[in-house]
Design an enzyme around this catalytic site. Sequence first.
Site, short mmCIF file in Angstrom:
data_model
loop_
_atom_site.label_atom_id
_atom_site.label_comp_id
_atom_site.label_asym_id
_atom_site.label_seq_id
_atom_site.Cartn_x
_atom_site.Cartn_y
_atom_site.Cartn_z
N ASP A 49 -5.65 13.57 -11.12
CA ASP A 49 -5.91 13.56 -12.31
C ASP A 49 -7.31 12.37 -12.59
O ASP A 49 -7.81 12.11 -13.49
CB ASP A 49 -4.83 13.09 -13.26
CG ASP A 49 -4.10 11.71 -12.93
OD1 ASP A 49 -4.68 11.13 -11.87
OD2 ASP A 49 -3.54 10.93 -13.64
N SER A 50 -7.57 11.89 -11.27
CA SER A 50 -8.77 11.40 -11.20
C SER A 50 -10.13 12.27 -11.77
O SER A 50 -11.40 12.00 -11.84
CB SER A 50 -9.13 11.10 -9.77
OG SER A 50 -9.21 11.98 -8.94
N ASP A 88 -1.84 16.53 -9.44
CA ASP A 88 -1.10 15.55 -10.33
C ASP A 88 -0.66 15.95 -11.64
O ASP A 88 -1.10 16.73 -12.23
CB ASP A 88 -2.27 14.62 -10.68
CG ASP A 88 -2.44 13.31 -9.48
OD1 ASP A 88 -1.56 13.04 -9.14
OD2 ASP A 88 -3.46 12.82 -9.66
N LYS A 118 2.14 15.65 -7.54
CA LYS A 118 2.45 14.22 -7.21
C LYS A 118 2.56 13.40 -8.75
O LYS A 118 2.02 13.74 -9.69
CB LYS A 118 0.91 13.64 -6.79
CG LYS A 118 0.93 11.96 -6.63
CD LYS A 118 -0.31 11.73 -5.81
CE LYS A 118 -1.65 11.77 -6.32
NZ LYS A 118 -1.76 10.76 -7.69
N GLU A 120 3.42 9.30 -10.30
CA GLU A 120 3.09 7.97 -10.13
C GLU A 120 4.25 7.12 -10.32
O GLU A 120 5.06 7.35 -11.46
CB GLU A 120 2.02 7.24 -11.04
CG GLU A 120 0.41 7.66 -10.59
CD GLU A 120 -0.71 7.43 -11.26
OE1 GLU A 120 -0.32 6.30 -12.10
OE2 GLU A 120 -1.91 7.89 -11.51
N GLU A 183 -2.01 2.95 -2.92
CA GLU A 183 -3.52 2.82 -3.34
C GLU A 183 -3.68 1.37 -3.85
O GLU A 183 -2.72 0.68 -4.35
CB GLU A 183 -3.59 3.64 -4.87
CG GLU A 183 -5.00 3.44 -5.50
CD GLU A 183 -5.64 4.32 -6.56
OE1 GLU A 183 -4.79 5.27 -6.49
OE2 GLU A 183 -6.46 4.21 -6.91
O1 KIV Z 1 -5.85 11.05 -9.13
C1 KIV Z 1 -6.42 10.84 -7.90
O2 KIV Z 1 -7.29 11.34 -7.56
C2 KIV Z 1 -5.48 10.06 -7.27
C3 KIV Z 1 -6.01 9.73 -5.78
C4 KIV Z 1 -7.12 8.71 -6.06
C5 KIV Z 1 -4.95 9.21 -4.76
O3 KIV Z 1 -4.28 9.73 -7.59
#
Ligand code: KIV
Length: 266
Positions: A49-50, A88, A118, A120, A183
């Site tokens: 989600d970056s 994510d 993924k 958090e 992280e």
């Molecule tokens: O959103 C993302 O790209 C991430 C990575 C930086 C681990 O969670």
Amino acid sequence: MPTDDRPVSVLDFASWKKQGRKISVLTAYDHPTAHWLDAAGIDCLLVGDSLGTAVQGRDTTLGVTLDQMVYHAEMVARAARRAFVVCDLPFLSYHASRPQAIRSAGRILKETAAAAVKLEGGVRAAATIRAVVDAQIPVMGHVGLTPQSVRRFGGFKVQRQADAIRADAQAVAEAGAFAVVLECVPAELAATITAESPIPTIGIGAGPACDGQVLVIHDMLGLLEGFRPRFARRYAEFGEALRDAASQYAADVRSGAFPAESESFR
Ligand code: KIV
């Protein structure tokens, strides 16, 4: 380059941890980038989600939606021949309840060819991770600096509460996750967690002892201007190359050097 091009599965993460074979992870958000990363032998592509900060020009990841993640995961997963694709779950797509988390994670697996999600959080997210894993959806955890908590943390800060972060990593593993991102935690703490953890740790700003490393592709290719995290080693300067290529093109259009006769139809 990998020695075999069999698609990576969730089982490989466990055997790589046992073998001490380091795991390479990069983020990807589109088909051509994913194609080249897969061809380079990157083990795992993370549709992070970056997306919000790297692609959408936002200051945080909070505004990214589940529909957007599905859209990007579909493109990335369509390009991956060998790499394992993880997507994510964005902010508020799994926080309200476990059924919500299962439905959101289920959308990723049903509507894209990604193999895992993924999410958090450590101790606070453990029951959610367990519920999603029980729905037969592999989960990668994420502890330490969790960017979706930026408002509560008061900024993107290195996380140093060793006991809490160790407990978070342990809770994620016990809940059934197959790997965990660490992280922005001190390297020594990441080394301790990696030694204790039964599942692979994937570090970003967490030092060299982790079982694998992840970088945001736009950081490692020099595509983002402004703040440059110390851990984000640049392997190329694509931003400058892009600017130079575009300015050469503009000059050629102005001067009439583009297109040439050979580039025109008769
Ligand atoms: O959103 C993302 O790209 C991430 C990575 C930086 C681990 O969670």
